[in-house]
Enzyme design. Structure first.
Site, mmCIF file in Angstrom:
data_model
loop_
_atom_site.group_PDB
_atom_site.id
_atom_site.type_symbol
_atom_site.label_atom_id
_atom_site.label_comp_id
_atom_site.label_asym_id
_atom_site.label_seq_id
_atom_site.Cartn_x
_atom_site.Cartn_y
_atom_site.Cartn_z
ATOM 1 N N THR A 90 -26.216 -101.255 -17.496
ATOM 2 C CA THR A 90 -27.273 -101.718 -16.601
ATOM 3 C C THR A 90 -27.320 -100.902 -15.313
ATOM 4 O O THR A 90 -28.391 -100.660 -14.753
ATOM 5 C CB THR A 90 -27.065 -103.206 -16.263
ATOM 6 O OG1 THR A 90 -27.157 -103.973 -17.464
ATOM 7 C CG2 THR A 90 -28.105 -103.707 -15.274
ATOM 8 N N SER A 104 -23.160 -101.216 -22.965
ATOM 9 C CA SER A 104 -21.774 -101.401 -23.413
ATOM 10 C C SER A 104 -21.617 -102.401 -24.544
ATOM 11 O O SER A 104 -20.543 -102.500 -25.137
ATOM 12 C CB SER A 104 -20.881 -101.814 -22.233
ATOM 13 O OG SER A 104 -21.189 -103.110 -21.779
ATOM 14 N N THR A 122 -21.528 -103.892 -17.985
ATOM 15 C CA THR A 122 -20.641 -105.014 -17.657
ATOM 16 C C THR A 122 -20.229 -105.824 -18.877
ATOM 17 O O THR A 122 -19.237 -106.547 -18.834
ATOM 18 C CB THR A 122 -21.317 -105.967 -16.657
ATOM 19 O OG1 THR A 122 -22.521 -106.501 -17.230
ATOM 20 C CG2 THR A 122 -21.633 -105.243 -15.359
#
Length: 340
Positions: free
Chosen positions: A14, A58, A91
């Site tokens: 992000t 991720s 994250t």
């Protein structure tokens, strides 16, 4: 004396995402150079050098990519002039990458991993500030010898304890059983404690086929039996309460141990460790007595990372038990007869 040399290594997420109006979605598109350019104050802190390692969200990043990231960081940290490294990351799985790096990098130089909850083109994007604070941390001499740190929203968390606790807020990261080890702002850094139980395992690969199973009320043994049939490398079980499981799961865990599959037992709760409170079949005690390992204070996610790394180093049961005891604090009473 010149400014410290800090590498920013970007992997996507992000923090590097932009909203594409024509597609109606957020995509990871910003390069590491674009990320660094959003923070002009960096040049006041360090001589920043940038490397684009990958650029993916991720939740789809795989272990070969993370292992290769570790190889790159080892190379950069081995350079005498390098003062530290900052990794930008999505994250969703940042806590796993952070702990893998913490286990496998042998260095006193600061390694800081960060990300963002808001994409880069939002007016209140948190990525630029997280990058600035991460570079401040990596460039500070007091950050040496603390293992990999997660820098988020002005807080510093040890890689072993850092967990994502919220899907939307900018204070998305916390520490599982303890508080932040430090805080950082434009005014500088303060450290409150030094991460304990920091170990290094020298491997250049992992045993990827380690599965995580969470036990819930009334569940059957389907997932555990599938793991046994597939001959997985290892199983991590998040148990109920103090690490206990129901009878179907207990019998499957015993069969997995009999089949030579390492099993690690933890708890599904936000904090705490399994313990020897009960002695019925399916209790944490009975499974450890059959040969299962304790996750100690590690979350199931972190226990899986440790088991993947540890199994690449050894398959000896005694050595594995020692590794988990060193990494996550021994929870076995001395009278139980286990060497920790």
């Amino acid at each position: 004396m010149g400014r410290p040399i800090i590498y920013i290594v970007a992997t996507g997420g992000t923090i590097a995402s932009k909203y594409l109006a024509n597609a109606g979605e957020v995509v990871a598109g910003a390069s590491v150079e674009e990320l660094a350019s959003t923070v002009p104050e960096l040049q006041e802190v360090a001589e920043v050098r940038t490397i684009q390692h990958s650029n993916v969200t991720s939740d789809v990043i795989d272990m070969p990519t993370i292992v290769e990231l570790g190889r790159l960081l080892r190379k950069l940290l081995a350079e005498r002039e390098t003062a530290g490294v900052v990794v930008t990351h999505g994250t969703a799985t940042m806590e796993e990458t952070a702990y893998f790096l913490d286990l496998t990098l042998s260095t006193d130089k600061p390694v800081v991993i960060t990300g963002a909850m808001r994409n880069l083109v939002e007016r209140d994007a948190d990525g630029p500030r997280n990058i600035l604070y991460s570079v401040i941390t990596a460039a500070h001499p007091k950050s040496s010898g603390r293992g990999v740190l997660v820098c988020f929203n002005g807080e510093l968390h040890s890689a072993r304890d850092a967990i994502k606790v919220h899907a939307n807020r900018v204070d998305a990261y916390a520490s599982r059983d303890s508080g932040a080890v430090g805080a950082v702002s434009k005014d500088g850094i303060i450290y409150f404690s030094r991460p304990e139980r920091h170990i290094h395992i020298d491997v250049d690969h992992v045993k990827e086929n380690v599965q995580l199973v969470t036990v819930v009320q009334g569940c059957n043994d389907l997932l555990l039996r599938c793991c046994i049939s597939a001959k997985v490398d290892g199983i991590v079980v998040e148990g109920i309460g103090a690490g206990n499981v129901n009878l179907p799961s207990y019998h499957a865990i015993c069969d997995a141990l009999d089949a030579g599959i390492p099993v690690v037992l933890g708890v599904r709760i936000f904090a705490g460790t399994p313990y020897f409170a009960k002695g019925h079949d399916g209790s944490f005690r009975t499974m450890v007595e059959r040969g299962a390992l304790s996750a100690g204070y590690l979350s199931g996610i972190k226990a899986r990372v440790l088991l993947m790394v540890a199994l690449a180093h050894t398959q000896d049961a005694t050595k594995l038990r020692k590794i988990f005891a060193q990494a996550s604090a021994p929870t076995l009473p001395l009278h139980a007869g286990f060497v920790t």
